[in-house]
Design an enzyme around this catalytic site. Structure first.
Site, short mmCIF file in Angstrom:
data_model
loop_
_atom_site.label_atom_id
_atom_site.label_comp_id
_atom_site.label_asym_id
_atom_site.label_seq_id
_atom_site.Cartn_x
_atom_site.Cartn_y
_atom_site.Cartn_z
N THR A 327 0.84 -1.17 0.12
CA THR A 327 0.02 0.07 -0.05
C THR A 327 1.01 1.46 -0.10
O THR A 327 0.31 2.49 -0.77
CB THR A 327 -0.88 -0.17 1.24
OG1 THR A 327 -2.02 -0.90 0.91
CG2 THR A 327 -1.56 1.28 1.54
N SER A 342 7.29 -0.03 3.64
CA SER A 342 5.79 -0.64 4.34
C SER A 342 6.00 -0.72 6.28
O SER A 342 5.07 -0.10 6.81
CB SER A 342 5.46 -1.85 4.17
OG SER A 342 5.30 -2.03 2.72
N CYS A 343 7.13 -1.07 6.35
CA CYS A 343 7.40 -1.57 7.80
C CYS A 343 8.54 -0.60 8.53
O CYS A 343 9.58 -0.80 7.82
CB CYS A 343 7.34 -2.88 8.11
SG CYS A 343 5.92 -3.61 7.31
N GLY A 371 3.84 1.26 8.84
CA GLY A 371 3.20 0.71 9.93
C GLY A 371 4.62 0.33 10.96
O GLY A 371 5.75 0.26 10.39
N ASN A 555 7.24 -6.50 13.52
CA ASN A 555 6.56 -5.30 13.07
C ASN A 555 5.38 -5.25 13.59
O ASN A 555 4.81 -5.97 14.30
CB ASN A 555 6.88 -5.33 11.48
CG ASN A 555 6.02 -6.18 10.81
OD1 ASN A 555 6.14 -7.29 11.20
ND2 ASN A 555 5.37 -5.83 9.72
N CYS A 557 2.98 -6.35 11.89
CA CYS A 557 1.95 -7.48 11.49
C CYS A 557 2.81 -8.79 11.68
O CYS A 557 2.46 -9.78 11.07
CB CYS A 557 1.52 -7.35 10.03
SG CYS A 557 0.54 -5.84 9.73
N THR A 558 3.77 -8.66 12.28
CA THR A 558 4.73 -9.80 12.69
C THR A 558 5.21 -10.47 11.70
O THR A 558 5.74 -11.80 11.94
CB THR A 558 3.85 -11.06 13.74
OG1 THR A 558 2.84 -11.76 12.79
CG2 THR A 558 3.08 -10.24 14.58
N GLU A 559 5.59 -10.15 10.39
CA GLU A 559 6.05 -10.90 9.58
C GLU A 559 7.68 -10.36 9.25
O GLU A 559 8.34 -10.97 8.67
CB GLU A 559 5.49 -10.80 8.15
CG GLU A 559 5.43 -9.50 7.33
CD GLU A 559 4.64 -8.36 7.73
OE1 GLU A 559 4.54 -7.31 6.94
OE2 GLU A 559 4.15 -8.32 9.01
N PRO A 741 0.10 -9.46 5.66
CA PRO A 741 -1.39 -9.88 5.82
C PRO A 741 -2.16 -9.47 4.53
O PRO A 741 -3.02 -10.14 3.86
CB PRO A 741 -1.75 -8.96 6.75
CG PRO A 741 -0.96 -8.64 7.37
CD PRO A 741 0.47 -8.55 6.74
#
Length: 925
Positions: A327, A342-343, A371, A555, A557-559, A741
């Protein structure tokens, strides 16, 4: 799109004859009273309970109406829909049925009455012109062309009901869109019809805005290359797009535009792009879908040698939905503020300056859609000594409260909610208060209702749990090196601190029973959905960058599993392969997957150099290590294509093999880029430089666990020996893979998100763009093939909350193939994730589902995940008390189950982990 509440004094009701009258809430009360009277008799109407209920329901309807009114006018049908929903939410099913039957009788009576002879449309210049029915018929005809099992007539008939004299041009376009949208639950292909009608509205909006006067064009009439030049010129004038894009050879890049791909969207995908991604001027969209993809592609190709050829290559990958960038990349690529990452992962140091600097960093990083994952473990705990003031610390929790409010305040320009996740290691003295952060009870000053939280769990703790041993909590100011240790080194040093505490050398510590703390961790996860369970040792022992630092957290979303420190903020650049586009009934298309992955890795690597960095620590880290995270989405769709149930050994094997191919080609692509562009700065000393690939790093984890508590498959099928030799020569990126995700980009592509199992076969998807009826098209196709798709099946799916399990006429093989997430044992999801994890140098966002949670089930599931070598887990999904809104279904036997067209408040169960349809959950955005 969100709208502001209409002021009470100006709200008007548009009746079916087109006349307007002031809104009068008493009319709702009268209608409700009549409905109760018809259903329960005169005696009920006289009771004080009924009067109270009617007053309460009227207030609910009025509040909802004002929240969702467009401008100052509402339609009578909209009010009646809200009345019906209010009755069902209140459990007044019998009354709702009477109300619906009343509406049906009057609707049938209206069908025999011809529509008004003359309807005029109010155009933007204020002029009233006759309704062009011929154009409407043509637009709808184009929208249904080439799509199976749809027709123009139902759309036109439904739209006719909402036309009135004086209707605005925008309302007319919306009436067509909403008319097609109401048909989606009966026939999913109407989603594409709805998208095409939205596309027609968007074309008119964009072309009119650029021309400065009303313009319309069909998809066939649109001259995309000419439009793109005007669009680009206007976007640069507005300082929205980088002027460098105008220096491309526009003849070459616009010749590659594929206008027909505008027609590939489903409604949810295109509406999401319209609301949140397309460039606009004060709310007016002027960016069309292929212009959007080309703008993103050109932005990613800015520093390529042959940038036109690369832009065309990138555009083709994005616009085909074979791969989708994350995104932030889609938001910002090619713009004047190209923050594409992203992160972001940070470590918060233990000083007041560092803590408040972390808030500023969070705000700057979140501003452009990043994020956040914050490691708070170094901050001293409650009761620790503060040397500078000779005082006592209040612990980490008050600082987390401020971090929570910062995330809320910076909402990423209204495009999506600002979001952060706080991580804390399990030995921190404040861990028990940390577990309570998301509770709705207790001192609100010590709660963070909007921020995610996660436990960073060392293996030593789980060994103590399994041994039913004691666990000691420390304040990090007295045990500072525990933060940077992992594996056996951590276990040894931890025991030394325990001995020091026994000797009285540690001031702040507390002993707890490990099993009791573990139970409390799982209880809070069960009750609040937080903190998530993530595993410190696998993240570090298998990290390719062990020589360059420590992974202190994941992060949002845990990836992502990257090193952080006081002077380095970890950054990751994400994108996902659409696995559904690389599978046929015959299996995985490995040749196409290789082509996609090689281009995708190049795009992600370009992000590192093009990126707009908001803080120097992020720039320094990203340029030194160049990590990227290639993931996947559409996994469940691929299983449907292959006829493989999620809970089958064959599906687990497919997860293994598909990830093996993706991993092989991603690593090979990064090694090839290193030959072309050079290896990343800290390559020497990494596991890559030693020829240790993700598969090989399993051995390091096994050695640390001394053969215990690790049950991982290590099979492979490709020539990894040859690749090891290539990798020793250099890698362009310190990390290459991570499964995110993909909640929003999978919506754009029209596939299931990430590695998620099917949630329901029919449900309402809620996000910042509104509420969307989602019907599983794979199931509908299968039911059509067997002659089972009809209105009764739609009613049954609603009644049973999108599940086939209790629908007798559905064959057993379809029930198993289309089983929903809560109907399968989550250990199958863990098994598949374990197979993937052996190929991934970072981690994966793995949600777990449990229909009837219990302490024992949770304990077994999360210990199973640990033994299977997982690095992280994400949300625990529990079943809500009511998953799909119920209302009397017209034309059936009256089973109570309609999907709402307005935002709903789904009741929570007594204990509620995050629901998948929660519009405030970052995973659902």
């Amino acid at each position: 799109m969100e709208t502001s509440p209409a002021p009470a004094a100006t709200l008007r009701v548009i009746r079916r004859d087109g006349e307007a009258s002031p809104f009068d809430a008493s009319r709702i009360s009268v209608a409700l009273t009549k409905a109760f009277l018809a259903a329960e008799g005169d005696g009920a109407a006289a009771s004080s309970r009924i009067h109270h209920v009617v007053a309460e329901l009227t207030a609910q309807v009025e509040a909802s109406l004002r929240r969702h009114a467009t401008g100052d006018a509402v339609h009578l049908e909209q009010i009646q829909d809200l009345v019906e929903l209010a009755l069902m939410r209140g459990g007044h099913h019998k009354v709702a049925r009477a109300y619906v039957l009343y509406r049906e009788e009057h609707a049938k009576a209206r069908e025999t009455t011809p529509p008004p002879a003359a309807i005029r449309v109010t155009h933007p210049d204020g002029e009233l012109r006759p309704l062009d029915r011929e154009r409407i018929a043509r637009v709808v005809g184009e929208a249904v062309a080439g799509i199976a099992d749809v027709a123009a007539e139902p759309v036109l008939a439904e739209a006719e009901r909402n036309l009135y004299d004086g209707i605005s041009a925008d309302e007319l376009a919306l009436a067509l869109i909403m008319a097609a949208r109401t048909l989606v639950e009966r026939e999913p292909n109407y989603s594409a019809v709805t998208a095409r009608l939205l596309l027609d509205k968007l074309r008119g909006e964009a072309l009119s805005h650029l021309a400065g006067e009303p313009r319309q064009a069909s998809q066939a009439e649109l001259d995309y290359p000419a439009y793109f030049r005007g669009y680009l010129r206007h976007a640069i004038e507005l300082e929205l797009v980088d002027p460098e894009l105008a220096r491309f050879d526009l003849d070459k890049v616009t010749a590659a535009i594929r206008p027909e791909r505008d027609l590939d969207f489903g409604f949810l995908g295109l509406q999401t792009l319209y609301d949140r991604y397309f460039l606009h001027e004060q709310g007016t969209r002027f960016e069309l879908p292929q212009a959007f993809f080309l703008r993103v592609a050109m932005g990613l190709a800015l520093r390529e040698d042959d940038r036109e050829a690369r832009a065309v290559e990138f555009y083709d990958l994005l616009s085909s939905f074979d791969f989708m960038a994350s995104t932030p990349t889609l938001f910002n690529s090619g713009t004047t503020r190209a923050q594409l990452s992203s992160c972001f992962l940070t470590t918060v140091e233990d000083s007041l300056d560092a803590i408040f600097q972390s808030y500023k960093n969070n705000a700057l990083l979140a501003k452009y859609s990043g994020g956040l994952g914050n490691d708070w473990t170094p901050v001293r705990g409650l009761g620790a000594h503060i040397k500078g003031t000779n005082g006592t610390s209040q612990g980490v929790v008050p600082f987390l409260k401020i971090a929570n409010d910062t995330a809320v305040a910076v909402n990423q320009g209204g495009k999506r909610k600002g979001a952060a996740c706080a991580y804390l290691e399990t030995w921190h003295i404040d861990v028990e208060e940390f577990l309570d952060l998301r509770k709705n009870t207790g001192d609100d000053r010590r709660r963070t209702h909007d921020m995610n939280t996660a436990n960073w769990v060392p293996d030593e703790f789980l060994r103590r749990v399994e041994a039913d041993a004691q666990w000691t909590l420390f304040s990090p100011d007295e045990t500072p090196d525990l933060h940077d240790l992992y594996g056996n080194a951590f276990a040894q040093r931890y025991r030394e601190y325990e001995a020091a505490a026994d000797r009285g050398e540690i001031r702040v510590f507390r002993r707890v029973r490990a099993v009791e703390l573990w139970r409390r961790m799982l209880t809070m996860l069960f009750e609040t959905g937080h903190p998530w369970i993530t595993f410190k040792d696998p993240c570090n022992l298998r990290s390719p960058q062990q020589h360059a630092g420590v992974v202190h957290s994941s992060n949002l979303c845990t990836e992502i599993t990257l090193n952080t420190s006081a002077d380095e903020v970890a950054v990751c650049n994400l994108g996902s392969v659409n696995l559904a586009r690389h599978v046929t009934a015959d299996g995985l298309d490995t040749a196409k997957l290789e082509r996609t992955v090689r281009t995708a890795v190049r795009m992600l690597d370009n992000v590192v150099d093009i990126n707009f960095y908001t803080i120097p620590e992020a720039r320094r880290s990203n340029l030194r290590h160049r990590p990227v995270g290639l993931g996947l989405m559409g996994y469940q769709d691929a299983l449907f294509t292959l006829d493989l149930p999620v809970d089958s050994p064959e599906a687990v094997e497919f997860a293994d093999r598909s990830m093996e191919h993706l991993s092989y080609h991603a690593i090979a692509a990064s090694a090839q880029l290193a030959q072309e562009r050079g290896a990343y700065e800290t390559f020497e000393g990494s596991l890559w430089s030693q020829g240790v690939l993700p598969l090989d790093s399993l051995r390091l984890l096994a050695e640390a666990r001394q053969g215990d508590a690790l049950d991982v498959d290590s099979s492979s099928t490709l020539d990894w020996d040859a690749l090891r030799e290539v990798v020793r020569g250099g890698m362009r990126n310190s990390n290459v893979m991570a499964i995110a995700p993909t909640a929003t980009i999978s919506n754009i592509c029209g596939v299931g998100q990430s590695i998620e199992p099917l949630f329901q076969n029919l449900y309402v998807k809620s996000n910042m763009s509104g509420d969307f009826t989602v019907v599983n098209p794979h199931l509908v196709a299968a039911l059509k093939e067997r002659g089972l798709w009809d209105e009764a099946m739609v009613a049954d799916l609603k009644y049973f909350d999108g599940s086939l399990a209790q629908i007798d006429r559905v064959p057993a093989d379809l029930k198993r193939l289309y089983a929903t997430a809560f109907e399968i044992d989550s250990r199958w999801l863990v098994d598949a994730a374990s197979r993937r994890q052996k190929w991934i140098d970072q981690a994966q966002s793995l949600n777990l589902y449990i229909a009837a949670p219990s302490g024992r089930k949770l304990d077994e599931l999360y210990r199973y995940a640990w033994r299977k070598g997982l690095k992280t887990t994400y949300y625990l999904r529990a079943k809500a008390a009511t998953s799909v809104e119920k209302s009397t279904l017209r034309g059936t036997d009256g089973k109570l189950n309609a999907v709402p067209a307005v935002p709903t408040a789904v009741p929570e169960p007594e204990f509620a982990a995050c629901r998948i349809d929660d519009p405030d959950c970052e995973a659902c955005q």
